[in-house]
Write a protein that holds these residues in place. Structure first.
Motif, PDB file in Angstrom:
ATOM      1  N   ARG A   4      36.562 -28.426 -16.905  1.00 52.77           N
ATOM      2  CA  ARG A   4      37.537 -27.544 -17.545  1.00 52.77           C
ATOM      3  C   ARG A   4      38.793 -28.324 -17.923  1.00 52.77           C
ATOM      4  NH1 ARG A   4      35.157 -22.212 -17.786  1.00 52.77           N
ATOM      5  NH2 ARG A   4      37.284 -21.399 -17.897  1.00 52.77           N
ATOM      6  N   ARG A   5      39.128 -28.312 -19.191  1.00 49.34           N
ATOM      7  CA  ARG A   5      40.284 -29.085 -19.650  1.00 49.34           C
ATOM      8  C   ARG A   5      41.579 -28.596 -19.018  1.00 49.34           C
ATOM      9  NH1 ARG A   5      44.164 -30.280 -23.764  1.00 49.34           N
ATOM     10  NH2 ARG A   5      43.837 -32.398 -24.567  1.00 49.34           N
ATOM     11  N   GLU A   6      41.699 -27.285 -18.774  1.00 48.02           N
ATOM     12  CA  GLU A   6      42.939 -26.739 -18.242  1.00 48.02           C
ATOM     13  C   GLU A   6      43.216 -27.178 -16.806  1.00 48.02           C
ATOM     14  OE1 GLU A   6      39.884 -23.339 -17.654  1.00 48.02           O
ATOM     15  OE2 GLU A   6      40.256 -25.028 -19.007  1.00 48.02           O
ATOM     16  N   LEU A   7      42.207 -27.767 -16.147  1.00 44.72           N
ATOM     17  CA  LEU A   7      42.395 -28.235 -14.765  1.00 44.72           C
ATOM     18  C   LEU A   7      42.804 -29.699 -14.685  1.00 44.72           C
ATOM     19  CD1 LEU A   7      39.415 -26.498 -12.917  1.00 44.72           C
ATOM     20  CD2 LEU A   7      41.793 -25.740 -13.129  1.00 44.72           C
ATOM     21  N   PHE A   8      42.916 -30.352 -15.823  1.00 42.78           N
ATOM     22  CA  PHE A   8      43.337 -31.757 -15.820  1.00 42.78           C
ATOM     23  C   PHE A   8      44.849 -31.869 -15.697  1.00 42.78           C
ATOM     24  CE2 PHE A   8      39.457 -32.910 -18.491  1.00 42.78           C
ATOM     25  CZ  PHE A   8      38.825 -33.564 -17.445  1.00 42.78           C
ATOM     26  N   SER A   9      45.292 -32.850 -14.938  1.00 40.47           N
ATOM     27  CA  SER A   9      46.679 -33.298 -15.037  1.00 40.47           C
ATOM     28  C   SER A   9      46.740 -34.292 -16.194  1.00 40.47           C
ATOM     29  CB  SER A   9      47.115 -33.973 -13.738  1.00 40.47           C
ATOM     30  OG  SER A   9      46.350 -35.162 -13.532  1.00 40.47           O
ATOM     31  N   ALA A  10      47.956 -34.628 -16.624  1.00 45.82           N
ATOM     32  CA  ALA A  10      48.093 -35.593 -17.721  1.00 45.82           C
ATOM     33  C   ALA A  10      47.441 -36.937 -17.386  1.00 45.82           C
ATOM     34  CB  ALA A  10      49.556 -35.767 -18.088  1.00 45.82           C
ATOM     35  N   PRO A  11      47.650 -37.466 -16.166  1.00 40.87           N
ATOM     36  CA  PRO A  11      46.987 -38.741 -15.845  1.00 40.87           C
ATOM     37  C   PRO A  11      45.458 -38.628 -15.869  1.00 40.87           C
ATOM     38  CG  PRO A  11      48.794 -38.330 -14.320  1.00 40.87           C
ATOM     39  CD  PRO A  11      48.613 -37.073 -15.115  1.00 40.87           C
ATOM     40  N   GLU A  12      44.922 -37.490 -15.438  1.00 41.35           N
ATOM     41  CA  GLU A  12      43.461 -37.330 -15.420  1.00 41.35           C
ATOM     42  C   GLU A  12      42.889 -37.341 -16.833  1.00 41.35           C
ATOM     43  OE1 GLU A  12      42.731 -34.742 -11.343  1.00 41.35           O
ATOM     44  OE2 GLU A  12      43.383 -33.715 -13.163  1.00 41.35           O
ATOM     45  N   LEU A  13      43.625 -36.805 -17.777  1.00 42.43           N
ATOM     46  CA  LEU A  13      43.146 -36.816 -19.164  1.00 42.43           C
ATOM     47  C   LEU A  13      43.013 -38.236 -19.696  1.00 42.43           C
ATOM     48  CD1 LEU A  13      44.809 -33.884 -21.163  1.00 42.43           C
ATOM     49  CD2 LEU A  13      42.374 -34.451 -21.047  1.00 42.43           C
ATOM     50  N   SER A  14      43.776 -39.138 -19.134  1.00 47.21           N
ATOM     51  CA  SER A  14      43.696 -40.534 -19.587  1.00 47.21           C
ATOM     52  C   SER A  14      42.597 -41.304 -18.866  1.00 47.21           C
ATOM     53  CB  SER A  14      45.049 -41.228 -19.372  1.00 47.21           C
ATOM     54  OG  SER A  14      45.317 -41.375 -17.979  1.00 47.21           O
ATOM     55  N   GLN A  15      41.916 -40.643 -17.935  1.00 44.86           N
ATOM     56  CA  GLN A  15      40.887 -41.316 -17.143  1.00 44.86           C
ATOM     57  C   GLN A  15      39.497 -40.714 -17.363  1.00 44.86           C
ATOM     58  OE1 GLN A  15      42.443 -40.946 -13.161  1.00 44.86           O
ATOM     59  NE2 GLN A  15      44.293 -42.072 -13.644  1.00 44.86           N
ATOM     60  N   LEU A  16      39.275 -40.185 -18.561  1.00 44.65           N
ATOM     61  CA  LEU A  16      37.984 -39.553 -18.851  1.00 44.65           C
ATOM     62  C   LEU A  16      36.804 -40.529 -18.766  1.00 44.65           C
ATOM     63  CD1 LEU A  16      38.785 -37.036 -21.720  1.00 44.65           C
ATOM     64  CD2 LEU A  16      38.678 -36.647 -19.258  1.00 44.65           C
ATOM     65  N   PRO A  17      36.953 -41.797 -19.154  1.00 44.52           N
ATOM     66  CA  PRO A  17      35.807 -42.711 -19.005  1.00 44.52           C
ATOM     67  C   PRO A  17      35.343 -42.820 -17.551  1.00 44.52           C
ATOM     68  CG  PRO A  17      37.410 -43.648 -20.509  1.00 44.52           C
ATOM     69  CD  PRO A  17      38.062 -42.436 -19.899  1.00 44.52           C
ATOM     70  N   ALA A  18      36.293 -42.852 -16.606  1.00 45.67           N
ATOM     71  CA  ALA A  18      35.924 -42.934 -15.186  1.00 45.67           C
ATOM     72  C   ALA A  18      35.228 -41.657 -14.741  1.00 45.67           C
ATOM     73  CB  ALA A  18      37.161 -43.187 -14.338  1.00 45.67           C
ATOM     74  N   LEU A  19      35.707 -40.510 -15.219  1.00 48.11           N
ATOM     75  CA  LEU A  19      35.067 -39.238 -14.875  1.00 48.11           C
ATOM     76  C   LEU A  19      33.659 -39.182 -15.447  1.00 48.11           C
ATOM     77  CD1 LEU A  19      35.042 -36.383 -13.745  1.00 48.11           C
ATOM     78  CD2 LEU A  19      36.250 -35.618 -15.813  1.00 48.11           C
ATOM     79  N   SER A  20      33.491 -39.631 -16.668  1.00 45.67           N
ATOM     80  CA  SER A  20      32.165 -39.650 -17.292  1.00 45.67           C
ATOM     81  C   SER A  20      31.203 -40.517 -16.496  1.00 45.67           C
ATOM     82  CB  SER A  20      32.275 -40.178 -18.723  1.00 45.67           C
ATOM     83  OG  SER A  20      31.006 -40.244 -19.338  1.00 45.67           O
ATOM     84  N   ALA A  21      31.682 -41.684 -16.062  1.00 51.41           N
ATOM     85  CA  ALA A  21      30.833 -42.580 -15.271  1.00 51.41           C
ATOM     86  C   ALA A  21      30.461 -41.946 -13.938  1.00 51.41           C
ATOM     87  CB  ALA A  21      31.554 -43.906 -15.043  1.00 51.41           C
ATOM     88  N   ALA A  22      31.398 -41.217 -13.332  1.00 54.13           N
ATOM     89  CA  ALA A  22      31.128 -40.569 -12.050  1.00 54.13           C
ATOM     90  C   ALA A  22      30.116 -39.443 -12.212  1.00 54.13           C
ATOM     91  CB  ALA A  22      32.427 -40.030 -11.454  1.00 54.13           C
ATOM     92  N   ILE A  23      30.217 -38.692 -13.288  1.00 51.58           N
ATOM     93  CA  ILE A  23      29.249 -37.615 -13.546  1.00 51.58           C
ATOM     94  C   ILE A  23      27.845 -38.198 -13.674  1.00 51.58           C
ATOM     95  CG2 ILE A  23      28.532 -35.879 -15.239  1.00 51.58           C
ATOM     96  CD1 ILE A  23      31.532 -35.442 -15.833  1.00 51.58           C
ATOM     97  N   LYS A  24      27.733 -39.289 -14.403  1.00 48.98           N
ATOM     98  CA  LYS A  24      26.440 -39.953 -14.550  1.00 48.98           C
ATOM     99  C   LYS A  24      25.944 -40.487 -13.209  1.00 48.98           C
ATOM    100  CE  LYS A  24      24.092 -43.599 -17.156  1.00 48.98           C
ATOM    101  NZ  LYS A  24      24.257 -44.672 -18.194  1.00 48.98           N
ATOM    102  N   GLN A  25      26.838 -41.072 -12.439  1.00 50.32           N
ATOM    103  CA  GLN A  25      26.468 -41.635 -11.135  1.00 50.32           C
ATOM    104  C   GLN A  25      25.904 -40.557 -10.209  1.00 50.32           C
ATOM    105  OE1 GLN A  25      29.739 -43.480  -9.102  1.00 50.32           O
ATOM    106  NE2 GLN A  25      28.574 -43.920  -7.258  1.00 50.32           N
ATOM    107  N   HIS A  26      26.431 -39.360 -10.314  1.00 49.60           N
ATOM    108  CA  HIS A  26      25.966 -38.261  -9.466  1.00 49.60           C
ATOM    109  C   HIS A  26      24.758 -37.531 -10.063  1.00 49.60           C
ATOM    110  CE1 HIS A  26      29.002 -38.396  -6.309  1.00 49.60           C
ATOM    111  NE2 HIS A  26      29.894 -38.689  -7.242  1.00 49.60           N
ATOM    112  N   GLY A  27      24.258 -38.026 -11.169  1.00 50.36           N
ATOM    113  CA  GLY A  27      23.052 -37.453 -11.748  1.00 50.36           C
ATOM    114  C   GLY A  27      23.236 -36.082 -12.356  1.00 50.36           C
ATOM    115  N   LEU A  28      24.434 -35.806 -12.855  1.00 55.27           N
ATOM    116  CA  LEU A  28      24.751 -34.493 -13.401  1.00 55.27           C
ATOM    117  C   LEU A  28      24.906 -34.542 -14.915  1.00 55.27           C
ATOM    118  CD1 LEU A  28      27.445 -33.486 -10.754  1.00 55.27           C
ATOM    119  CD2 LEU A  28      25.082 -32.656 -10.862  1.00 55.27           C
ATOM    120  N   THR A  29      24.658 -33.419 -15.551  1.00 52.03           N
ATOM    121  CA  THR A  29      24.911 -33.246 -16.975  1.00 52.03           C
ATOM    122  C   THR A  29      26.305 -32.655 -17.140  1.00 52.03           C
ATOM    123  OG1 THR A  29      22.581 -32.844 -17.420  1.00 52.03           O
ATOM    124  CG2 THR A  29      24.150 -32.083 -19.076  1.00 52.03           C
ATOM    125  N   ALA A  30      27.055 -33.149 -18.123  1.00 58.23           N
ATOM    126  CA  ALA A  30      28.414 -32.662 -18.348  1.00 58.23           C
ATOM    127  C   ALA A  30      28.463 -31.614 -19.450  1.00 58.23           C
ATOM    128  CB  ALA A  30      29.333 -33.824 -18.716  1.00 58.23           C
TER     129      ALA A  30
END
Length: 249
Positions: free
Chosen positions: A41-67
């Motif tokens: 959910r975009r509304e749950l991001f802080s400003a710093p988290e929005l700048s770290q989407l590549p890390a979040l994407s990698a973590a989602i993949k690492q956990h075997g989840l679909t985004a």
């Protein structure tokens, strides 16, 4: 093939998400629950988290989840024009490697040609879905008009059908199922209770036939999202309870 169950991070509550350190911190819970994917959910991001989407994407993949990616913005503005911020959201969804990008329809599109919307949405690397939200833009009439006019736009992957939001618009979810089922590509599941403060989302009762009847009237082969409060000391167990319930239903 088993039904895909998606857990919406907002189901854990804004405060708990923040206390945990953001949406990424909940990925282990969702993975261990046996869910297929996560709705970010975009509304749950802080400003710093929005700048770290590549890390979040990698973590989602690492956990075997679909985004899946939910943006609390309408496709159409109050003026009936296309939201000028769409390119930003397209880029974010692409970075997350999302399967779907969810918007609300927003406001009436006036005389906007379907070809103009198609041209704008063609820039999205992710298929777009439109949800019936709790506003006038999410009414049955508004959804019917939207998919009548724009349902053939190639980038639109169909409708996110929220089983509970019809109560906020004063309409029957059963009637909405009958009229919109053919458009549905994703389901948000919630039960609704009314108290002195109005309507609120609650977990469905496993023995309540109401939500089960709704599911039988909707496509059986589309992902089902958990979007009601998930609370308790053992979040994995609580989440798994509903993942298993909705996968069997």
């Amino acid at each position: 093939m088993s039904t895909e169950i998606i857990v919406v991070t907002g189901a854990y509550g804004r405060q708990r998400v923040a206390a945990a350190g953001g949406q990424q911190a909940l990925l282990p819970v969702i993975e261990q629950s046996g869910a297929s994917g996560v709705e970010i959910r975009r509304e749950l991001f802080s400003a710093p988290e929005l700048s770290q989407l590549p890390a979040l994407s990698a973590a989602i993949k690492q956990h075997g989840l679909t985004a899946y990616y939910s943006v609390p913005e309408p496709l159409f503005t109050t003026a009936g024009t296309i939201n000028p911020n769409l390119p930003v959201f397209f880029a974010e969804a692409g970075t997350l490697n999302a399967r779907l990008l969810k918007f609300s329809a927003g406001y009436p599109a006036g005389n906007l040609p379907a070809e103009q919307l198609a041209e704008q949405l063609a820039a999205s690397p992710v298929p777009v879905t439109v949800e019936n939200d709790q506003t006038d833009g999410g009414t049955l009439a508004a959804m019917r008009e939207f998919f009548s006019r724009f349902g053939r736009v190639q980038a639109i992957a169909g409708m996110t059908f929220d089983t509970g939001n019809w109560y906020w618009t004063g309409e029957s979810p059963h009637q909405a199922c009958r009229e919109l089922s053919a458009c549905v590509s994703y389901i948000h599941l919630k039960a609704v209770r009314k108290d002195k403060h109005g309507f609120r989302a609650v977990p469905p009762d496993p023995d309540d036939e109401h939500w089960q009847t709704l599911l039988t009237a909707l496509p059986a082969n589309v992902p089902r999202g958990i979007e009601f409060p998930l609370t308790g000391d053992d979040l994995v167990a609580v989440t798994r309870q509903y993942v298993d319930l909705f996968r069997r239903a």
